[in-house]
Scaffold this motif. Structure first.
Motif, short mmCIF file in Angstrom:
data_model
loop_
_atom_site.label_atom_id
_atom_site.label_comp_id
_atom_site.label_asym_id
_atom_site.label_seq_id
_atom_site.Cartn_x
_atom_site.Cartn_y
_atom_site.Cartn_z
N ALA A 162 26.78 55.65 52.98
CA ALA A 162 25.81 54.74 53.24
C ALA A 162 25.25 53.76 51.87
O ALA A 162 25.15 52.79 51.89
CB ALA A 162 24.71 55.22 53.97
N LYS A 167 25.80 44.66 53.22
CA LYS A 167 24.96 44.33 54.33
C LYS A 167 25.79 44.55 55.61
O LYS A 167 25.43 44.97 56.75
CB LYS A 167 24.47 43.12 54.14
CG LYS A 167 23.48 42.61 55.22
CD LYS A 167 22.92 41.06 55.04
CE LYS A 167 22.22 40.68 56.49
NZ LYS A 167 21.94 39.22 56.27
N ARG A 170 26.62 47.77 56.65
CA ARG A 170 25.38 48.45 57.13
C ARG A 170 25.17 47.88 58.53
O ARG A 170 24.59 48.77 59.55
CB ARG A 170 24.18 48.04 56.45
CG ARG A 170 23.97 48.95 55.22
CD ARG A 170 23.27 48.58 54.26
NE ARG A 170 23.04 49.30 53.13
CZ ARG A 170 22.57 48.82 51.87
NH1 ARG A 170 21.76 47.62 51.83
NH2 ARG A 170 22.73 49.69 50.67
N PHE A 196 20.16 54.62 54.95
CA PHE A 196 20.74 53.35 54.48
C PHE A 196 19.85 52.83 53.35
O PHE A 196 20.45 51.91 52.78
CB PHE A 196 20.82 52.31 55.58
CG PHE A 196 21.66 52.59 56.69
CD1 PHE A 196 23.26 52.49 56.39
CD2 PHE A 196 21.25 53.12 57.85
CE1 PHE A 196 23.98 53.04 57.43
CE2 PHE A 196 22.15 53.27 58.93
CZ PHE A 196 23.54 53.21 58.48
N TYR A 206 19.01 43.91 61.16
CA TYR A 206 20.57 44.33 61.18
C TYR A 206 20.93 45.01 62.63
O TYR A 206 21.90 44.60 63.31
CB TYR A 206 20.91 45.91 60.17
CG TYR A 206 20.66 45.41 59.01
CD1 TYR A 206 20.45 44.14 58.59
CD2 TYR A 206 20.98 46.42 57.81
CE1 TYR A 206 20.28 43.56 57.13
CE2 TYR A 206 20.33 46.05 56.58
CZ TYR A 206 20.43 44.76 56.06
OH TYR A 206 20.26 44.40 54.67
#
Length: 217
Positions: A162, A167, A170, A196, A206
């Motif tokens: 992680a 980005k 993730r 994260f 996200y």
């Protein structure tokens, strides 16, 4: 699940446990419960997995509870493994209502640890190589362990730790966790932010991007 359904599966589980003996765990999860952290409503021979009445769900239960889960199917015998190393032969059967919607899960977990040890010893004596061994799925005893397993899985899914994810990676990882039902677990978003290394604002941003991407497919 209705009280009548739970009562029926109590009697069924008890009968199956008597039929197949103390190495056979029978467990029923309620998929309609308001308390997802405590989905087990029936269990016999819980010593097999170390679980008890009122304990939390397994990976497959969370996936089935997820709002996007559709067209789930029973699972034929597959291997699972307890936290203390027991190897189990497991089956998962969905309990459905009159409309065909899954409302519960009947799980059968038979401890085959000694049998497999004997099988490997016999194969070492008579075999010529390959084992055909399949890595078993974990059976967790508490919600915290289940969440940690899912976080580890998302790293495997993306292919890197992680801390090293971009980005976009993730977002992929958070989407994977969402599909696996991880965010049904209490305080899972806080743990995900810590895992994260992101803020709560970034996490929900996200998550929304991951849901949008899944909806486009």
């Amino acid at each position: 699940m209705t009280p009548a359904q739970i009562e029926f599966y109590k009697r069924l589980a008890h009968g199956l446990a008597l039929q197949f003996g103390p190495n056979c765990e029978i467990v029923v999860h309620d998929l309609e419960t308001d308390d997802v952290d405590h989905s087990i409503v029936v269990i016999e021979n819980g010593h097999v997995s170390g679980r008890k009445l009122g304990d939390g769900p397994s990976h497959i239960v969370f996936e089935s509870m997820h709002e996007g889960a559709t067209d789930v199917h029973d699972r034929e015998p597959y291997l699972t493994k307890t936290t203390d190393g027991k190897l189990l032969k497991s089956s998962t059967i969905f309990i459905r209502n009159d409309e065909g919607k899954p409302v519960g899960i009947l799980g059968i977990n038979f401890d085959i640890t000694l049998m497999k040890a004997f099988e490997r010893s016999l194969d070492a004596f008579t075999g010529t190589g390959g084992t055909g061994y399949t890595e078993p799925e974990p059976i967790t005893k508490n919600i915290g362990d289940l969440l940690e397993d899912l976080l580890h899985e998302c790293e495997q899914f993306v292919g890197k730790p992680a801390a090293l994810m971009t980005k976009d990676e993730r977002i992929r990882a958070i989407g994977y966790l969402d599909r696996r039902g991880a965010f049904l677990i209490s305080k899972s978003s806080e743990r995900a932010c810590e895992f994260f290394g992101i803020s709560k604002y970034s996490f929900y941003s996200y998550l929304n991007e991951a849901k949008a991407a899944a909806g486009d497919k």
